[in-house]
Design a protein around this motif. Structure first.
Motif, PDB file in Angstrom:
ATOM      1  N   GLU A 111       0.830  -1.209   0.000  1.00 48.24           N
ATOM      2  CA  GLU A 111       0.000   0.000   0.000  1.00 48.24           C
ATOM      3  C   GLU A 111       0.865   1.260   0.000  1.00 48.24           C
ATOM      4  O   GLU A 111       0.578   2.230  -0.708  1.00 48.24           O
ATOM      5  N   LEU A 112       1.936   1.225   0.801  1.00 49.90           N
ATOM      6  CA  LEU A 112       2.797   2.412   0.893  1.00 49.90           C
ATOM      7  C   LEU A 112       3.494   2.683  -0.441  1.00 49.90           C
ATOM      8  O   LEU A 112       3.547   3.823  -0.913  1.00 49.90           O
ATOM      9  N   ALA A 141       1.033   4.065  -2.911  1.00 48.90           N
ATOM     10  CA  ALA A 141       0.747   5.486  -2.648  1.00 48.90           C
ATOM     11  C   ALA A 141       1.889   6.359  -3.172  1.00 48.90           C
ATOM     12  O   ALA A 141       1.655   7.428  -3.743  1.00 48.90           O
ATOM     13  N   SER A 142       3.138   5.888  -3.009  1.00 48.51           N
ATOM     14  CA  SER A 142       4.294   6.648  -3.506  1.00 48.51           C
ATOM     15  C   SER A 142       4.245   6.763  -5.029  1.00 48.51           C
ATOM     16  O   SER A 142       4.474   7.841  -5.586  1.00 48.51           O
ATOM     17  N   ASP A 148       1.632   6.423  -6.993  1.00 49.09           N
ATOM     18  CA  ASP A 148       0.486   7.256  -7.392  1.00 49.09           C
ATOM     19  C   ASP A 148       0.828   8.737  -7.259  1.00 49.09           C
ATOM     20  O   ASP A 148       0.494   9.548  -8.120  1.00 49.09           O
ATOM     21  N   SER A 149       1.513   9.079  -6.161  1.00 55.04           N
ATOM     22  CA  SER A 149       1.817  10.493  -5.922  1.00 55.04           C
ATOM     23  C   SER A 149       2.795  11.024  -6.963  1.00 55.04           C
ATOM     24  O   SER A 149       2.861  12.220  -7.206  1.00 55.04           O
ATOM     25  N   LYS A 150       3.562  10.124  -7.560  1.00 51.79           N
ATOM     26  CA  LYS A 150       4.496  10.558  -8.604  1.00 51.79           C
ATOM     27  C   LYS A 150       3.864  10.474  -9.990  1.00 51.79           C
ATOM     28  O   LYS A 150       4.547  10.596 -11.010  1.00 51.79           O
ATOM     29  N   ARG A 187       0.590   5.970 -11.911  1.00 49.76           N
ATOM     30  CA  ARG A 187      -0.537   5.078 -11.619  1.00 49.76           C
ATOM     31  C   ARG A 187      -0.552   3.936 -12.626  1.00 49.76           C
ATOM     32  O   ARG A 187      -0.387   4.143 -13.822  1.00 49.76           O
ATOM     33  N   LEU A 237      10.244   2.576  -7.527  1.00 47.56           N
ATOM     34  CA  LEU A 237      10.040   4.017  -7.745  1.00 47.56           C
ATOM     35  C   LEU A 237      11.016   4.608  -8.761  1.00 47.56           C
ATOM     36  O   LEU A 237      10.841   5.727  -9.220  1.00 47.56           O
TER      37      LEU A 237
END
Lengths: 252, 235
Positions: free
Chosen positions: A98-99, A102-103, A105-107, A110, A158
């Protein structure tokens, strides 16, 4: 990614930790910062990352020729700067999967859940991580070595352009260090423009991820720079004696 | 797990199997847990102030996970002998939430763990008043109260943990924390590109759910929807 540190002085709690420190790391280069405890190595990593507890009182940090002094931590992350922590936190109730999602998605990265899970599991296999760890609380009940693998898993997912490895080898056994080093070296082969700053006390990690440049930090600034052989000298003679020996050799 | 939606003023129920109670308007739940049972009790309370009277007979292994959203959940628990009781009670509220918890141990060989976790979102009251009472008849009891409240706004948060011990043979402890999010946690999440607002949402979820053990996905979904996890991570 090119990162330039131009004569920065940094203070925290009214104490000056870094003094007139300059460092230039070009795209694709691997640098190592070495030095004994308490000279400001980990401070440097947090200053690059943008921790608000550390105030830049002079100088600037440039990424690809743009100053980032005033950027927040998350904005620096979105530029592609990634800090591999010496002591990563744990968050119960939020899974690793999940973490990382979220990272990503924030960048703006998606992707569909199926594709994401495949990629996550594939990368965890490279690090010889048990898949069940991906769906447990983030770093909860993880050993020191498992936490470091979890950090490198985030690197693989990432895809940062500038990686800071803060004492990667602390808490890692020999086999685990080889696994994470191999994963990082493969990542660097696939992403040749990615730069790396290794922060370490010891030379063990430098034998596995070889730096082109080695710098010695003392009293908040770089007192000596050289190539990989400088780290071998330090390993053999220690910090103080290495300076003396090198001074004598230069005089001869 | 059987589910009952409770929308009456009062519910009286004998419990002999796992149960999920979704409380919408009820004021009082009186639950009797029968002897020699291992029971899981899931209680969700929405926009209500609820008092839960729990009577535990003998030889019971009872786990309770309760979640209050814009609610207060008060407990009045009476315990006899040979019981393991684990309660994880989480409250997230935009409104005043006063939670009175009374645990009365009147038997032997009981192990009681009570966790209260609160998120005070606005400038309202969030109180946990805990009274753990161990009677003079108790032998070999272990009782712990653990409370945490995170103030997201400038709310008035209080934890009053009391241990009233009338016997010499007991292990009892309490811990209480009221504060904001740890900066170390926020910075770590920010270093992964996550905005401050979204990082706080992840940490709220962590605080409310981390100790929960029963059908965790039900409350995960509920909390995620309430605080907006899964939405815009850049907000």
């Amino acid at each position: 990614m090119k990162l330039e540190i131009k004569k920065i002085s940094v203070k925290t709690n009214d104490k000056e930790i870094l003094k007139d420190l300059s460092l230039e790391i070009n795209s694709g280069e691997i640098h190592a910062i070495m030095g004994p405890n308490g000279v400001g190595k980990s401070t440097l990593s947090k200053v690059i990352m943008g921790y608000p507890d550390y105030q830049i009182i002079n100088g600037s940090i440039m990424v690809d020729n743009k100053e980032i002094n005033n950027l927040e931590i998350d904005e620096r992350s979105k530029l592609g700067i990634f800090l591999v922590y010496q002591n990563p936190i744990s968050i119960d109730g939020v899974t690793t999967s999940e973490l990382i999602k979220a990272s990503m998605d924030s960048k703006g990265e998606r992707q569909g859940l199926y594709k994401y899970v495949l990629e996550l599991e594939g990368n965890s296999e490279k690090l010889k991580m048990d898949k069940s760890m991906l769906h447990r609380g983030f770093n909860v009940s993880f050993s020191g070595g498992e936490r470091k693998k979890n950090e490198i898993l985030q690197v693989l997912m990432l895809k940062p352009k500038f990686i800071i490895l803060d004492e990667l080898d602390s808490g890692l056994d020999v086999d685990s260090l080889k696994i994470v080093s191999e994963a990082l070296n493969n990542y660097l082969l696939e992403n040749p423009d990615t730069s790396v700053l290794i922060i370490t006390h010891y030379t063990r990690i430098l034998e596995l991820i070889k730096p082109e440049f080695v710098h010695i930090l003392k009293n908040g600034h770089i007192v000596k720079s050289g190539d990989y052989n400088l780290s071998k000298l330090i390993e053999k003679y220690g910090y103080n004696q290495s300076f003396e020996l090198e001074g004598n050799m230069n005089n001869e | 797990m059987n589910k009952i939606i409770v929308d009456t003023d009062k519910l009286v129920q004998e419990v002999n199997d796992d149960l999920y109670l979704e409380v919408i308007e009820s004021k009082t739940l009186s639950l009797k847990i029968v002897s020699n049972k291992k029971i899981k009790l899931l209680i969700k309370v929405l926009n209500s102030d609820v008092k839960i009277n729990l009577e535990l007979l003998n030889n019971i292994n009872l786990a309770i996970n309760s979640l209050g959203i814009n609610s207060s959940i008060s407990y009045d628990i009476k315990i006899k002998d040979n019981t393991n009781l684990l309660v994880v009670d989480s409250i997230i509220s935009n409104n005043d939430s006063i939670n009175n918890i009374n645990i009365c141990d009147d038997g032997s060989n009981n192990n009681i763990e009570f966790y209260t976790n609160g998120i005070n979102l606005k400038n309202k009251k969030l109180y946990f008043n805990l009274n753990g009472m161990v009677s003079k008849n108790s032998i070999n009891t272990s009782l712990s109260e653990n409370s945490k409240i995170i103030n997201v706004g400038d709310g008035d948060s209080k934890i009053i943990p009391n241990l009233i011990i009338n016997t010499k043979e007991v292990i009892a402890s309490h811990s209480a924390y009221i504060g904001t999010f740890k900066s170390e946690d926020l910075y770590y999440l920010a270093s992964r590109g996550i905005s401050l607002k979204y990082a706080k949402k992840l940490l709220i979820k962590s605080i409310l759910l981390s100790k929960m053990t029963i059908e965790k996905e039900i409350f995960t979904r509920e909390v995620s929807e309430f605080i907006g996890i899964g939405g815009d991570t850049n907000e």
